[in-house]
Every structure is written in structure tokens, then in C-alpha cells.
Scaffold this motif. Structure first.
Motif, PDB file in Angstrom:
ATOM      1  N   PRO A  53      -8.239  -3.577   4.373  1.00 43.83           N
ATOM      2  CA  PRO A  53      -6.766  -4.323   4.810  1.00 43.83           C
ATOM      3  C   PRO A  53      -5.810  -4.457   3.613  1.00 43.83           C
ATOM      4  CG  PRO A  53      -9.069  -5.602   5.175  1.00 43.83           C
ATOM      5  CD  PRO A  53      -9.417  -4.518   4.449  1.00 43.83           C
ATOM      6  N   VAL A  54      -6.047  -4.567   2.421  1.00 46.37           N
ATOM      7  CA  VAL A  54      -5.091  -4.469   1.546  1.00 46.37           C
ATOM      8  C   VAL A  54      -4.201  -3.046   1.393  1.00 46.37           C
ATOM      9  CG1 VAL A  54      -4.443  -4.965  -0.901  1.00 46.37           C
ATOM     10  CG2 VAL A  54      -5.922  -6.543   0.170  1.00 46.37           C
ATOM     11  N   GLN A  55      -4.993  -2.141   1.251  1.00 51.49           N
ATOM     12  CA  GLN A  55      -4.379  -0.800   1.157  1.00 51.49           C
ATOM     13  C   GLN A  55      -3.777  -0.525   2.273  1.00 51.49           C
ATOM     14  OE1 GLN A  55      -4.008   0.543  -1.668  1.00 51.49           O
ATOM     15  NE2 GLN A  55      -5.151  -0.987  -2.714  1.00 51.49           N
ATOM     16  N   GLY A  56      -4.567  -0.885   3.510  1.00 46.35           N
ATOM     17  CA  GLY A  56      -3.777  -0.579   5.067  1.00 46.35           C
ATOM     18  C   GLY A  56      -2.468  -1.128   5.278  1.00 46.35           C
ATOM     19  N   GLN A  57      -2.468  -2.330   4.732  1.00 43.93           N
ATOM     20  CA  GLN A  57      -1.088  -3.159   4.913  1.00 43.93           C
ATOM     21  C   GLN A  57      -0.075  -2.470   3.780  1.00 43.93           C
ATOM     22  OE1 GLN A  57      -0.736  -7.487   5.536  1.00 43.93           O
ATOM     23  NE2 GLN A  57       0.263  -7.476   3.652  1.00 43.93           N
ATOM     24  N   GLY A  61       3.316  -0.548   5.394  1.00 44.80           N
ATOM     25  CA  GLY A  61       4.391  -1.038   4.695  1.00 44.80           C
ATOM     26  C   GLY A  61       5.375   0.246   4.379  1.00 44.80           C
ATOM     27  N   PHE A  62       4.827   1.140   3.644  1.00 43.78           N
ATOM     28  CA  PHE A  62       5.390   2.231   3.043  1.00 43.78           C
ATOM     29  C   PHE A  62       5.967   3.236   4.366  1.00 43.78           C
ATOM     30  CE2 PHE A  62       3.177   1.351  -0.916  1.00 43.78           C
ATOM     31  CZ  PHE A  62       4.223   1.041  -1.644  1.00 43.78           C
ATOM     32  N   VAL A 429       3.881  -6.369  -3.412  1.00 42.81           N
ATOM     33  CA  VAL A 429       3.389  -7.775  -3.624  1.00 42.81           C
ATOM     34  C   VAL A 429       1.976  -7.598  -3.114  1.00 42.81           C
ATOM     35  CG1 VAL A 429       3.592 -10.160  -3.278  1.00 42.81           C
ATOM     36  CG2 VAL A 429       5.599  -8.712  -3.889  1.00 42.81           C
ATOM     37  N   THR A 430       1.588  -7.244  -1.941  1.00 40.19           N
ATOM     38  CA  THR A 430       0.333  -7.176  -1.495  1.00 40.19           C
ATOM     39  C   THR A 430      -0.727  -6.546  -2.595  1.00 40.19           C
ATOM     40  OG1 THR A 430       0.858  -7.652   0.488  1.00 40.19           O
ATOM     41  CG2 THR A 430      -1.405  -6.727   0.238  1.00 40.19           C
ATOM     42  N   ARG A 437      -1.569 -12.732   2.194  1.00 36.24           N
ATOM     43  CA  ARG A 437      -0.789 -13.916   2.204  1.00 36.24           C
ATOM     44  C   ARG A 437       0.486 -13.981   1.445  1.00 36.24           C
ATOM     45  NH1 ARG A 437      -2.672 -19.994   0.296  1.00 36.24           N
ATOM     46  NH2 ARG A 437      -1.104 -21.117   1.312  1.00 36.24           N
ATOM     47  N   ILE A 438       0.202 -13.674  -0.010  1.00 37.17           N
ATOM     48  CA  ILE A 438       1.504 -13.771  -0.684  1.00 37.17           C
ATOM     49  C   ILE A 438       2.520 -12.629  -0.532  1.00 37.17           C
ATOM     50  CG2 ILE A 438       2.151 -13.434  -3.215  1.00 37.17           C
ATOM     51  CD1 ILE A 438      -0.478 -14.713  -4.060  1.00 37.17           C
ATOM     52  N   GLY A 439       1.800 -11.494   0.015  1.00 34.48           N
ATOM     53  CA  GLY A 439       2.684 -10.331   0.245  1.00 34.48           C
ATOM     54  C   GLY A 439       3.567 -10.888   1.470  1.00 34.48           C
ATOM     55  N   MET A 440       2.990 -11.250   2.627  1.00 38.33           N
ATOM     56  CA  MET A 440       3.696 -11.930   3.710  1.00 38.33           C
ATOM     57  C   MET A 440       4.765 -12.731   3.374  1.00 38.33           C
ATOM     58  SD  MET A 440       3.075 -10.680   6.795  1.00 38.33           S
ATOM     59  CE  MET A 440       3.397 -12.038   7.762  1.00 38.33           C
TER      60      MET A 440
END
Length: 465
Positions: A53-57, A61-62, A429-430, A437-440
Motif C-alpha cells: 500500500p505505501v509503495q503502491g500509493q 503518485g509519481f 511524504v508517504t 494518512r500523513i501523505g493525504m
């Protein structure tokens, strides 16, 4: 002032069929944004294709950042080129073809194939560029087919039709996923058409299905909507040369269009925030609550049901109180919704209020956390239609005569010049905090600053300089 900036003749409204066909363009294109970049394929890309989930988001994004940079580089020149040549439909056709090809390529996003992440990312970029650039030229037709006092209503009608198209596409996805729910099969053990859940054929099929949808429903715009009043039929190279000259001239004189420049900067920021919260909302919810494709589809349907009346009512509000005030009200609602959404985690609501652990056997949206998130998501859904529709109309109201295509190109530039920044901020940031959450929460900066800058914009047509 060059000839390409000469004042156009008074607007002769297109026929009712021509105006409807123009609005149907939004219906044709919205499923790409609804089921591919928001609710179905984007979460699949992040959580299954990438697998984390983290690397996927971060990867999604990129991907969105790269498409944003390409759109920002191309849109002003091509908009000026269309003004010089007088025709918009050839550009719409070319970019719609890119969109169709990119969507069709998503079928090959097989799971457990990390080697496919890069080529599928490029397919998404190709489709996104095609969609956004064709929208530039379709938007530029608006002042040529309807009187100024009715632009808000037609723009809102288009957005409303678009959300209806997105809703229908989500219902189709849900029906294929759970055929028994719609009386199409005896059980929900397998999706319709023999699609294999293990290889995620449903999530991959939304790409080519969207391509087919686009090809069918964009056709009326080409057949019945007039290209532009008094369109000049210049050769492509001549239009490119004149468009380039016109763009350079406008960019040099852009500070003299101070009011329009302030609006473009404000739009650049608040639209970036809105696009990011829409694009990453489904990704965030799937990562936080472990939502399945079916749950994401239902989430998208509920959100879209609220977006439809928001868009239609926003169009009428636009003609009643003006584009600027409509956008201001909508931005305020989106800020409230975003604050609420990022205040929900798997263990808390409203940032600090503890909630019971989420049960794996809960019903649909069965936890307090999911109910609170849904409440704020509905506010977001209702406000995003008026915000987008009135922003589009605002350009038609303030662009100098004879320069609508050029200013809609600059409008696309302002919507995309920093479009890479919010996804990039979310991705960075994610990855740095390992917190979706912080990334959003990064999107709040763009929304708030854009809201502040909009206060100094006047809703009046600029005179050519």
C-alpha cells in the motif's frame, strides 16, 4: 494585437442537440476518471500490481506527476494553435485516440508481475494525457455554442452527465462482480463472463471497457456539435506557427491580464488539491480498511450519487450568483471534507477519538470509522461537481474575446503546472513517514492557499491588450 486575437462574431447558440452532444463528452470520458484513476484500477495498481500500500500509493503518485508535467508542457501551445487554426475537433480526435489506446493497454496489468509496473504506468500516463488534453479543446468550445448567461448551466449539465456516466460504469462493474445481487446469476461465486478473480480480470477489464465506452459516446460530439463559429481552415503547420507566436505574445503580456493571472494561479492550487483527494481517496480507504473491489465500487457509487445533484445545482447556482462565489462555497466544503477524511484511521475518528477495532466479519461500512469517513466523503462528492463546473465556466467569462482556446490551454496549464506537486508531495511524504494518512494531509495546503488567492479575483471579461 494579432489577427488571431480579433473579436469573434456574436455567439450563435448551437442547436439543443449540439449542446447536448457537447455535454455528452463528459459522459463519455468520466468512466476513465471514475473506475480507472479513482475507484477500481488505481487501488488495484497500488495494492495488487505493486503489492504494497505505501509503495503502491507512492508509485501511483509519481505516475500522475509524470502525466501532469506532460500536460502542462503541451496544453498552452496546443490551445493557442487551435485558436489560430480555428478548429478544435481534430485535436480532440487525436487525443481521444491516445486515451483509447492507453485504456486498452491496462488489460495487460497482470498480478504478480513487477516487470509490468513500468509499462502499465506508461499506459496510464498515455491515457491521462489523452483525456486531459482532449478536455482542453472540448472546454474551449463552450463559449462558441451557448450565450454567456447560460454557460454555467450548460457546464454544470455536462459535469452532471459526466457523473451519471461514472455512476453507470460503477454499477456495471458491481453487477459483473456480484451478479446475484442484480439477479444475473444464482450466486456471487464468480463474476460474469467467466472472469477469473485470481488473475484480477475484472480490474484489468475496466481499461478496454472504458475504451469502448469512449468510442461510442464521444461520437455525437463529432457529429452534431459545431466546431466553432467562423472557424478558420488553416493548414496544420500554419496554425502551429501562428499558435506559437500567439502563445509567446500572450505569455509576455500575461502580467497585464492581472485578474486572469490571479485566477489561473488560484485554480492551479485549489484544483490540484481537489484532484489529489479524488485520485487518492480510494487508495487511502483501501489501504486503511482493506476494502475489496466490490466495496470500493459501492463507495464510488454512493459518492457519485451525491456528486450528480451537486453538479446540476451548481450549474444553476453559477448562473445565479456567479462562478467565483460558487467556487468559493465548493472549496470550503472540500476543505471540511478533507479535514474529516484524514482524521479517520483504523483506530480513531476525528483525529483523537478512539474507536472499536474493525471486525473482519463486519457488514458493509459496518465500523464507526467507515461511517465517519463516508459522511465526509459525501460532502466531498456534493461539492466537487460545482467546484469543477464553475471553474470551467469562469474561464469562459474572463477570457479576452478570440482567445478562449488559448486561455483554456492556460487553464489546463494552471490545472496541471503544479498537478505533479500534490501527487509528488503525497508520494514523498508517504514514503518518508510510512503513513498514508500523513501523505493525504498534504492536499490541505493546496486547497487553503488556492481558496485565499481566489478572494482577489474579479469575475469580468478581460479586454485584449
Amino acid at each position: 494585437m494579432t489577427d488571431s486575437h480579433a473579436a469573434p462574431p456574436p455567439v450563435r447558440e448551437a442547436s439543443t442537440l449540439g449542446q447536448f452532444s457537447w455535454a455528452l463528452f463528459d459522459w463519455a470520458n468520466q468512466p476513465f476518471f471514475t473506475i480507472i484513476t479513482t475507484f477500481i484500477f488505481a487501488p488495484y495498481f497500488a495494492n495488487v500490481l505493486v503489492g504494497d500500500p505505501v509503495q503502491g500509493q507512492a508509485a501511483w503518485g509519481f505516475t500522475q506527476s509524470a502525466s501532469g508535467v506532460l500536460i502542462a508542457l503541451m496544453s498552452p501551445f496546443l490551445g493557442a494553435m487551435a485558436d489560430a487554426g480555428g478548429r478544435r475537433k481534430p485535436f480532440i480526435l487525436a487525443f481521444q485516440l491516445l486515451l483509447v489506446v492507453g485504456c486498452a493497454g491496462l488489460w495487460f496489468a497482470y498480478p504478480n508481475r513487477p516487470d509490468l509496473i513500468l509499462p502499465i504506468s506508461w499506459a496510464v500516463i498515455l491515457a491521462t494525457v489523452g483525456a486531459e488534453m482532449s478536455i482542453v479543446f472540448n472546454n474551449a468550445q463552450l463559449p462558441n455554442i451557448v450565450r454567456p448567461e447560460r454557460m454555467g448551466r450548460l457546464s454544470g449539465y455536462g459535469w452532471g452527465l459526466g457523473y451519471c456516466g461514472g455512476l453507470v460504469s460503477l454499477i456495471v462493474v458491481l453487477a459483473v462482480s456480484m451478479p446475484a445481487l442484480f439477479g444475473l446469476a444464482a450466486s456471487n461465486d464468480r463474476p460474469l463472463f467467466g472472469l477469473d478473480p485470481a488473475s484480477h480480470e475484472l480490474e484489468r477489464l475496466v481499461g478496454p471497457a472504458s475504451a469502448l465506452w469512449i468510442m461510442i459516446f464521444v461520437l455525437p460530439m463529432f457529429l452534431f456539435t459545431p466546431d466553432s463559429a467562423g472557424a478558420r481552415r488553416q493548414p496544420l503547420l500554419v496554425a502551429a506557427r501562428e499558435g506559437g507566436r500567439s502563445l509567446l505574445s500572450t505569455l509576455k503580456r500575461l502580467p497585464r491580464y492581472g485578474n486572469a493571472l490571479r485566477y489561473l494561479i488560484a485554480f492551479m492550487l485549489y484544483n490540484d488539491g481537489l484532484a489529489a483527494i479524488i485520485a487518492f481517496g480510494g487508495v487511502y480507504a483501501a489501504a486503511t480498511f482493506g476494502w475489496s473491489t466490490v466495496t470500493l465500487g459501492i463507495f464510488g457509487i454512493v459518492l457519485t450519487v451525491f456528486a450528480i445533484p451537486g453538479a446540476f445545482l451548481g450549474g444553476r447556482l453559477d448562473d445565479w450568483i456567479g462562478s467565483k462565489r460558487t467556487v468559493q462555497i465548493a472549496i470550503a466544503g472540500v476543505i471540511v471534507a478533507t479535514l474529516g477524511i484524514v482524521g479517520v484511521t483504523a483506530t480513531h475518528v476525528f483525529y483523537v477519538v478512539p474507536a472499536d477495532p474493525i471486525s473482519p466479519t463486519r457488514g458493509l461500512f459496518g465500523s464507526l470509522q467507515e461511517k465517519v469517513l463516508m459522511g465526509f466523503a459525501l460532502i466531498l462528492g456534493f461539492c466537487m461537481g460545482p467546484m469543477q463546473a464553475a471553474s470551467r465556466t469562469m474561464v469562459g467569462r474572463i477570457a479576452p474575446p478570440g482567445m478562449t482556446g488559448e486561455f483554456y490551454g492556460l487553464f489546463a496549464l494552471s490545472g496541471r503546472a503544479t498537478a505533479w506537486m500534490a501527487p509528488f508531495a503525497i508520494a514523498t511524504v508517504t514514503a518518508a513517514t510510512q503513513s498514508t494518512r500523513i501523505g493525504m494531509a498534504c492536499v490541505l495546503f493546496f486547497l487553503v492557499v488556492g481558496f485565499i488567492l481566489l478572494w482577489k479575483v474579479r469575475e469580468e471579461r478581460a479586454a485584449p491588450v
